[in-house]
Design an enzyme around this catalytic site. Structure first.
Site, PDB file in Angstrom:
ATOM      1  N   GLU A  76      43.408  38.401  39.904  1.00  0.00           N
ATOM      2  CA  GLU A  76      43.690  36.978  39.726  1.00  0.00           C
ATOM      3  C   GLU A  76      45.163  36.731  39.393  1.00  0.00           C
ATOM      4  OE1 GLU A  76      41.483  35.122  40.616  1.00  0.00           O
ATOM      5  OE2 GLU A  76      41.956  33.118  39.862  1.00  0.00           O
ATOM      6  N   ASP A  77      45.747  37.579  38.580  1.00  0.00           N
ATOM      7  CA  ASP A  77      47.076  37.285  38.034  1.00  0.00           C
ATOM      8  C   ASP A  77      48.218  38.117  38.614  1.00  0.00           C
ATOM      9  OD1 ASP A  77      45.708  35.583  36.458  1.00  0.00           O
ATOM     10  OD2 ASP A  77      45.976  36.667  34.582  1.00  0.00           O
TER      11      ASP A  77
END
Ligand code: MN
Length: 494
Positions: A76-77
């Site tokens: 996600e990051d």
């Protein structure tokens, strides 16, 4: 905290060297992926996944869960994809990381809707319960660093924890984790109440200390004299938030709360629990209606112990909780007690069987269960178990019966999406419109603008009444329009 601390803990927990090496590799992989990123606290970002993994190791989880804790924010990051994780560490870890990523995608659209979505997703992802547990460990670390965030975010995270995460920990029998989640959130959600509860309980504790010491000593002497084996006796004060909730139910009357401080006697086995109970009642008279045998009749979340409240001298009242070492571990760690020691649990606990068992227990307990609030909370979660929960490409959750098809899904989004549906993709792969959807699927409906009416055949395929009714309505509309066109002389063939 450093990676070395985690390694040390794994060694203490007697992980095989091979597993420890894997965790090390995962750590350096995650560190590299998050390289250069800082947390709001100013620390390197990797400290957060590291803390999450450490918590999971403390909770006795297996190496795949700990590894996934280290990787949980990677897809996600960072620039590193889920595919890269899979290639490097295999599908078990990748599937867990994917589950957590999906949970994180649920959008915030007003408290009610958000809470419902989360509840559903929790149950949906429960096909591998470890996803939820990683999320809980993640949340603990987020709460510990919540002070650096803006008040709005503090409120949202803390509230969500009290309403969703803590009840789930409770449901899984993880008393220790539940208390920790609640007490970390409490000061943000109810700051005044928190201060007050903290103050009165420490005052009360001081007052009671003498009685507790005296009772402990008397009991020890008695147990030794009667040759009753026990491991140790400890006193525990109630967690702040749980005390606060109880105060709300008891008109804020502190004197009505007998387990503010309780004595806990830990024994080697079950028979010893009953022996200790006998000895306790031999010493002090029990209060009527307060002897509870949660060993013979465990609570719905599987909590086991003997409870009794006694008058130690006239007006001094004290609660005692008697349990074996095993029961104690289970009350603290619940579903995760001894997890990684159990060699046969390869990837997940058969959560469904456990749920079924739960429902039976819940029904059995319905009549006797005193704590209505707790019961309803547990029940709310069980209601969802025959449903599936699937995602729209935007991350919204659609709740459908277990055998629903893409057409049901389409009509649940909008009648027009249903009417114009020409095909469907699940997790980015094209599937037939008759296929059964599964929890956690991401469903995308392909539509054709020019298509105005559904296929009559669909009536035999769909499972929900909503889809059935909408299809019938659309068919009626187009049929009557067809008839109208036919009656209109303009359309007559010349
Ligand atoms: Mn995280």
């Amino acid at each position: 905290m450093l990676i070395d601390d985690l390694i040390k803990l794994l060694q203490e927990k007697k992980f095989e060297q091979e597993k420890i090496d894997l965790i090390k590799r995962v750590y350096y992989f995650a560190e590299k992926a998050h390289e250069g990123k800082k947390r709001l606290t100013g620390e390197d970002y990797i400290k957060h996944p590291l803390a999450t993994a450490y918590k999971l190791a403390q909770m006795n989880f297996d190496s795949a869960t700990i590894a996934s804790g280290l990787l949980h924010d990677v897809p996600e990051d960072t620039e590193t994809s889920l595919e890269a994780v899979k290639k490097e560490f295999g599908s078990e870890i990748a599937t867990l990381v994917e589950g957590i990523t999906k949970l994180g995608k649920i959008k915030y659209r007003g408290v009610e809707r958000y809470i419902n979505s989360l509840k559903k997703m929790f149950v949906a992802t429960a096909k591998d319960i470890r996803v939820i547990l990683i999320k809980l460990a993640d949340r603990i670390d987020n709460l510990k660093t919540l002070h650096v965030h803006a008040p709005v975010k503090q409120q949202r995270i803390a509230r969500e924890t009290l309403e969703i995460y803590a009840p789930i920990a409770h449901r899984l029998g993880m008393g220790g984790l539940k208390g920790e989640l609640e007490d970390l959130s409490f000061p943000y959600v109810y700051p005044e109440e928190y201060k007050w509860v903290k103050k009165i309980s420490s005052e009360r504790y001081k007052e009671k200390q003498k009685t507790i010491d005296k009772v402990k000593k008397l009991l020890k002497t008695k147990l030794d004299k009667d040759n009753i084996p026990y491991i140790h006796i400890e006193s525990r004060s109630k967690h702040y938030y749980s005390l606060y909730k109880k105060l709300l139910r008891k008109d804020m009357a502190l004197e009505k709360i007998y387990d503010l401080i309780a004595l806990r006697i830990i024994t080697k086995d079950t028979p010893a629990c009953y022996q200790v109970l006998g000895a306790v009642h031999d010493l002090w008279p029990p209060m009527k209606g307060r002897i509870k045998d949660y060993i013979a009749q465990p609570k719905p979340n599987n909590y086991r112990s003997l409870h009794t409240t006694v008058y130690t001298d006239g007006q001094n009242i004290i609660e005692l909780q008697i349990r074996s070492e095993e029961m104690h571990e289970e009350a603290e760690y619940g579903i995760s007690a001894h997890w990684h020691y159990k060699k046969d649990i390869r990837s997940h606990i058969p959560f469904k069987d456990k749920q079924v068992k739960w429902v039976k227990e819940l029904t059995k307990w319905q009549k006797e269960f005193k704590d209505t609030e707790e019961y309803i909370e547990a029940l709310k979660l069980d209601i969802f178990q025959t449903r599936i929960f699937v995602f729209t490409p935007k991350g919204d959750v659609i709740d459908l019966p277990g055998d629903a098809t893409p057409i049901d899904f389409a009509y649940h989004i909008h009648s027009e999406v249903g009417d114009r549906c020409t095909g469907a993709k699940v997790n980015e792969k094209i599937i037939s419109l008759e296929s059964q959807l599964k929890s956690g699927d991401m469903v995308e409906i392909m539509t054709d603008k020019n298509r105005k009416s559904p296929n009559e055949e669909w009536l035999n395929i769909v499972k929900t009444n909503l889809a059935k009714n909408k299809i019938k309505q659309s068919l009626k509309k187009t049929n009557s329009k067809g008839l109208f066109n036919l009656l209109n002389p303009k359309n007559w063939d010349r």
